[in-house]
Design an enzyme around this catalytic site. Structure first.
Site, PDB file in Angstrom:
ATOM      1  N   LYS A 110       0.944  -1.310  -0.106  1.00 46.07           N
ATOM      2  CA  LYS A 110       0.184  -0.008   0.046  1.00 46.07           C
ATOM      3  C   LYS A 110       1.002   1.164  -0.080  1.00 46.07           C
ATOM      4  O   LYS A 110       1.569   1.574   1.072  1.00 46.07           O
ATOM      5  CB  LYS A 110      -1.038  -0.015   1.127  1.00 46.07           C
ATOM      6  N   GLY A 171      -7.621   9.237  10.439  1.00 42.79           N
ATOM      7  CA  GLY A 171      -7.698   9.471  11.857  1.00 42.79           C
ATOM      8  C   GLY A 171      -8.911  10.536  12.220  1.00 42.79           C
ATOM      9  O   GLY A 171      -8.944  10.521  13.586  1.00 42.79           O
ATOM     10  N   ALA A 197      -9.271   5.741   5.181  1.00 40.79           N
ATOM     11  CA  ALA A 197      -9.105   6.877   6.144  1.00 40.79           C
ATOM     12  C   ALA A 197     -10.070   7.855   6.279  1.00 40.79           C
ATOM     13  O   ALA A 197     -10.958   8.187   5.424  1.00 40.79           O
ATOM     14  CB  ALA A 197      -8.032   7.978   5.473  1.00 40.79           C
ATOM     15  N   GLY A 198     -10.493   7.941   7.747  1.00 45.36           N
ATOM     16  CA  GLY A 198     -11.656   9.024   7.763  1.00 45.36           C
ATOM     17  C   GLY A 198     -12.763   8.483   8.525  1.00 45.36           C
ATOM     18  O   GLY A 198     -13.739   8.906   8.972  1.00 45.36           O
ATOM     19  N   ASN A 219      -8.045   1.919  10.473  1.00 45.13           N
ATOM     20  CA  ASN A 219      -7.279   1.716  11.632  1.00 45.13           C
ATOM     21  C   ASN A 219      -7.739   2.337  13.150  1.00 45.13           C
ATOM     22  O   ASN A 219      -8.131   1.645  13.858  1.00 45.13           O
ATOM     23  CB  ASN A 219      -5.808   1.917  11.560  1.00 45.13           C
ATOM     24  N   THR A 220      -7.715   3.651  12.994  1.00 41.28           N
ATOM     25  CA  THR A 220      -7.897   4.527  14.145  1.00 41.28           C
ATOM     26  C   THR A 220      -9.221   4.309  14.475  1.00 41.28           C
ATOM     27  O   THR A 220      -9.562   4.281  15.969  1.00 41.28           O
ATOM     28  CB  THR A 220      -7.593   5.858  13.736  1.00 41.28           C
TER      29      THR A 220
END
Length: 268
Positions: A110, A171, A197-198, A219-220
């Site tokens: 990635k 995040g 993301a987001g 992830n976050t």
């Protein structure tokens, strides 16, 4: 689960460079309190592809330190090295080469090249330069980029095996800020499109899938939840539900009410 349901599920698997996956949730490995929690959350998520930031997690490059691969086995999961925290094409290329060496020739990576530490938005100029070199070197590049339909198409034409537009800053937990751009990307795509993301909660993941995305990477949203393992489970269910809703086809939106029971033939 019935035989018919199993058959339907198998037809909805998705493919990435010759490999077939049933889960459309991809998860990261950072920000957990320890490796035990990391492993438990990944297991609960049902994810089959696990992304690893080589600048943050040890997969053998730091002998003597805890190794992620001891609890997240490459025999069970598809390990996806990523270039998080790289700010130049040169850094990203070097990181991918290191990953290939550590993972015995593993070419699926990635790619992300960030613009600055405040927004963590992609530096698309450096990302384009890195992608070109990595593809020439035989890497299978899944690329993190902005939600620009023109850029997404450019990465596909270069030879990236998947395009991963952001939903919102990394995040941030803001969810999909511009679903219309994501829809435009999807309309033109001939490679998998995965929101990256987001995402903040399960409804964000479901929305991405309802738009028609092939998958969601996060992830976050999991690792920083109050109960990461429980959130991982919720995210796995949300991605599956959103995919089913997309395949089922939602009803059109209407300004006025529409009775659930038909009015034709009503006895007066």
């Amino acid at each position: 689960m019935s035989a018919l349901q199993q058959q339907d599920d198998s037809r909805d698997n998705w493919q990435l460079e010759g490999r077939e996956f049933s889960s459309r949730l991809l998860v990261g490995t950072g920000k957990y309190k320890d490796l035990v929690e990391t492993a438990r959350a990944i297991e609960a998520s049902g994810a089959e592809i696990v992304t690893v930031a080589l600048r943050r997690m040890n997969i053998g490059q730091n002998p003597g330190e805890p190794n992620l691969l001891d609890v997240v086995s490459p025999e069970k999961y598809c390990i996806l090295p990523n270039t998080a925290f790289c700010y130049t094409a040169e850094e990203a290329i070097r990181t991918c080469r290191l990953a290939r060496e550590l993972l015995d020739g593993h070419n699926l990576v990635k790619l992300e090249v960030l613009g600055d530490e405040k927004t963590l938005y992609p530096n698309v100029t450096e990302t384009l330069a890195a992608a070109e070199v990595l593809i020439q070197e035989g890497f299978q590049v899944m690329v993190y980029t902005s939600d620009d339909p023109i850029l997404a198409k450019r990465f596909e034409e270069m030879g990236c095996v998947a395009v991963m537009p952001l939903a919102a800053p990394i995040g941030s937990g803001l969810g999909i800020c511009n679903p219309y751009n994501i829809r435009m990307i999807l309309e033109e795509a001939k490679v998998p499109i995965l929101v990256d993301a987001g995402v903040g909660t399960a409804s964000d993941a479901a929305q991405a899938m309802e738009l028609g995305c092939d998958g969601v990477l996060m992830n976050t949203a999991i690792a920083c939840a109050e109960k990461p393992v429980l959130m991982a489970s919720a995210m796995g269910k949300a991605v599956a539900a959103g995919r089913e809703a997309y395949l089922a086809g939602r009803i059109p939106k209407k300004l006025y009410a529409s009775a659930s029971s038909p009015l034709e033939g009503l006895i007066s």
